[in-house]
Structure formats: C-alpha cells, structure tokens
Design a protein around this motif. Structure first.
Motif, PDB file in Angstrom:
ATOM      1  N   SER A   1      -1.447   5.604  -0.158  1.00  0.00           N
ATOM      2  CA  SER A   1      -2.543   6.502   0.153  1.00  0.00           C
ATOM      3  C   SER A   1      -2.953   6.332   1.606  1.00  0.00           C
ATOM      4  O   SER A   1      -2.544   5.389   2.299  1.00  0.00           O
ATOM      5  CB  SER A   1      -3.719   6.201  -0.768  1.00  0.00           C
ATOM      6  N   GLY A   2      -3.773   7.230   2.072  1.00  0.00           N
ATOM      7  CA  GLY A   2      -4.213   7.199   3.472  1.00  0.00           C
ATOM      8  C   GLY A   2      -5.065   5.993   3.769  1.00  0.00           C
ATOM      9  O   GLY A   2      -4.990   5.440   4.878  1.00  0.00           O
ATOM     10  N   ASN A   3      -5.815   5.527   2.905  1.00  0.00           N
ATOM     11  CA  ASN A   3      -6.676   4.383   3.187  1.00  0.00           C
ATOM     12  C   ASN A   3      -5.852   3.136   3.436  1.00  0.00           C
ATOM     13  O   ASN A   3      -6.171   2.309   4.300  1.00  0.00           O
ATOM     14  CB  ASN A   3      -7.642   4.169   2.010  1.00  0.00           C
ATOM     15  N   LYS A   4      -4.776   2.998   2.664  1.00  0.00           N
ATOM     16  CA  LYS A   4      -3.942   1.825   2.834  1.00  0.00           C
ATOM     17  C   LYS A   4      -3.261   1.837   4.195  1.00  0.00           C
ATOM     18  O   LYS A   4      -3.119   0.792   4.852  1.00  0.00           O
ATOM     19  CB  LYS A   4      -2.891   1.739   1.707  1.00  0.00           C
ATOM     20  N   ILE A   5      -2.837   3.000   4.635  1.00  0.00           N
ATOM     21  CA  ILE A   5      -2.134   3.094   5.917  1.00  0.00           C
ATOM     22  C   ILE A   5      -3.092   2.732   7.024  1.00  0.00           C
ATOM     23  O   ILE A   5      -2.752   1.988   7.963  1.00  0.00           O
ATOM     24  CB  ILE A   5      -1.580   4.509   6.094  1.00  0.00           C
ATOM     25  N   VAL A   6      -4.302   3.185   6.948  1.00  0.00           N
ATOM     26  CA  VAL A   6      -5.284   2.890   7.979  1.00  0.00           C
ATOM     27  C   VAL A   6      -5.581   1.417   7.983  1.00  0.00           C
ATOM     28  O   VAL A   6      -5.695   0.781   9.058  1.00  0.00           O
ATOM     29  CB  VAL A   6      -6.563   3.695   7.745  1.00  0.00           C
ATOM     30  N   ALA A   7      -5.626   0.812   6.771  1.00  0.00           N
ATOM     31  CA  ALA A   7      -5.932  -0.604   6.696  1.00  0.00           C
ATOM     32  C   ALA A   7      -4.809  -1.412   7.303  1.00  0.00           C
ATOM     33  O   ALA A   7      -5.028  -2.377   8.041  1.00  0.00           O
ATOM     34  CB  ALA A   7      -6.175  -1.010   5.246  1.00  0.00           C
TER      35      ALA A   7
ATOM     36  N   ILE B   1      -2.770  -0.455   9.697  1.00  0.00           N
ATOM     37  CA  ILE B   1      -2.782  -0.270  11.165  1.00  0.00           C
ATOM     38  C   ILE B   1      -3.847  -1.141  11.774  1.00  0.00           C
ATOM     39  O   ILE B   1      -3.651  -1.786  12.826  1.00  0.00           O
ATOM     40  CB  ILE B   1      -3.013   1.205  11.489  1.00  0.00           C
ATOM     41  N   ILE B   2      -4.997  -1.222  11.103  1.00  0.00           N
ATOM     42  CA  ILE B   2      -6.078  -2.035  11.644  1.00  0.00           C
ATOM     43  C   ILE B   2      -5.696  -3.495  11.646  1.00  0.00           C
ATOM     44  O   ILE B   2      -5.924  -4.224  12.611  1.00  0.00           O
ATOM     45  CB  ILE B   2      -7.364  -1.814  10.840  1.00  0.00           C
TER      46      ILE B   2
END
Length: 213
Positions: free
Chosen positions: A2-8, A10-11
């Motif tokens: 999901s998108g949240n995991k990808i952002v996490a 990257i951070i």
C-alpha cells in the motif's frame, strides 16, 4: 504494497542516509584533527646561493690566417724536338703584296697670271687727224659739201690701219670714202696687247669732221 508502507520505507531510508552521513562526516573531522596535531612544524634553512665568478672577456679578434695558396700545377715540358719533314721541292715563296702608298699631294695652284691685255690707242691723234681734214676732197669743196663721218678701223700688230669701215655716214659718199682713205694713210696707233703683253690685232673708232672755212 500500500501507499503508506512505501512512504514509510522511503522515510526509513532517508533516516539511515542522514545517520550514515553524520557518522561519516564526524569520523572524517576527528581523524583530520588528530593528523594535524601530530604534524610538527619543521624550519628548513635554505642554503645561501654561491657567488659565481663572471667569465673573463673574450680575447680580441685575431687576424684570420693567410689563405692557403695551392702550388701551381706541374707543366709538362716536351723536351723532344719536333719532327723535321724533308721535301724534295721547297714551297713557293709567299706572294708579295704591294703596299698602296698615298698619292703625293697635288702641287699648289699657281697664282692667277695678271693679264697685260690692252686695247689699241691712237698715237699723235691730233696731228694725223688734222692732216685727214686738210685733205678735203676737191669735189666736195666745189659742191660745198660738209659732214661728219664715223669710222671703225682694224689696227694690226704694227699699229697701222689694215681695214676701215664707215660706222656712221655723213650723207656724202665722197666724204665717207675720203675719211677711210685718210685713216689708212695717216693714222698711227700703239697696237693692242694680249694677256701675255704681246702685240696683237685690235680695233678703234672715231669721227672725222669735214667743215669748210
């Protein structure tokens, strides 16, 4: 994912990168500081430059050596005499060419001769002319005839009248004839002369006047 995991993810990656950069930068700074502390300053005494002596001035130009003269080439002298050819007949002598000599200068022209020519001249004219007029023709006296006769005479080399002609008539044949006759009988002359001064034939003219008293 999901998108949240990808952002996490990257951070999380960015955090790791920042931590790694900080670690690396801090380690490099501490290592560099330690190296600088260990380095000691060393004073190096530079040696003074040695004084070099100036080279001596070049010697003056010497005169160039004289040119080398090559010896002259050897001359081959033929000491053997030339062969002599004997002939039975001697050659003919060379023709003699005459030398043209300039013509001698022409002699100077003689000066022009002075002419001695002269015309006949009357000698004792008044005397013999009076004798002619005194011989008045009798027929002319009887007829009372007067006149003037012009005569032209030829004088020979002896001064005598050899011929006479009437150049101007008086109008009377008696007087004309008497005038020529009297000239041949009584007239005398110095004869004419040629260029060399020799007596020659000449001519003379005059007028005989017949007038009764």
């Amino acid at each position: 994912m999901s998108g949240n995991k990808i952002v996490a993810i990257i951070i999380v990656g960015l955090v790791h990168l920042l931590v790694g950069y900080a670690l690396v930068t801090g380690l490099a700074y501490s290592a560099t500081k330690k190296i600088i502390e260990r380095v000691t300053t060393v004073d190096i005494d530079e040696p003074e430059p040695e004084k070099t002596e100036e080279p001596p001035p070049p010697p003056p130009d010497e005169a160039p050596p004289p040119p080398i003269v090559a010896p002259p080439p050897p001359i081959n002298v033929n000491v053997a005499p030339p062969p002599v050819t004997v002939v039975d007949r001697p050659p003919p002598p060379a023709p003699v060419i005459p030398i043209a000599r300039p013509a001698p200068p022409a002699p100077p022209a003689p000066p022009p001769a002075v002419s001695k020519a002269k015309a006949a001249q009357a000698k004792g004219q008044q005397r013999w002319q009076q004798r002619i007029m005194d011989s008045y023709p009798p027929r002319a006296i009887r007829s009372n005839t007067e006149g003037t006769v012009g005569v032209s005479v030829t004088v020979d080399a002896e001064g005598k009248v050899s011929a006479c002609r009437v150049s101007s008539s008086s109008g009377s044949d008696i007087l004309d004839e008497a005038a020529c006759d009297g000239m041949q009988r009584y007239a005398r002359f110095d004869p004419a002369l040629d260029d060399a001064g020799h007596p020659t034939t000449g001519s003379w003219s005059t007028r005989i006047v017949y007038k009764l008293n």
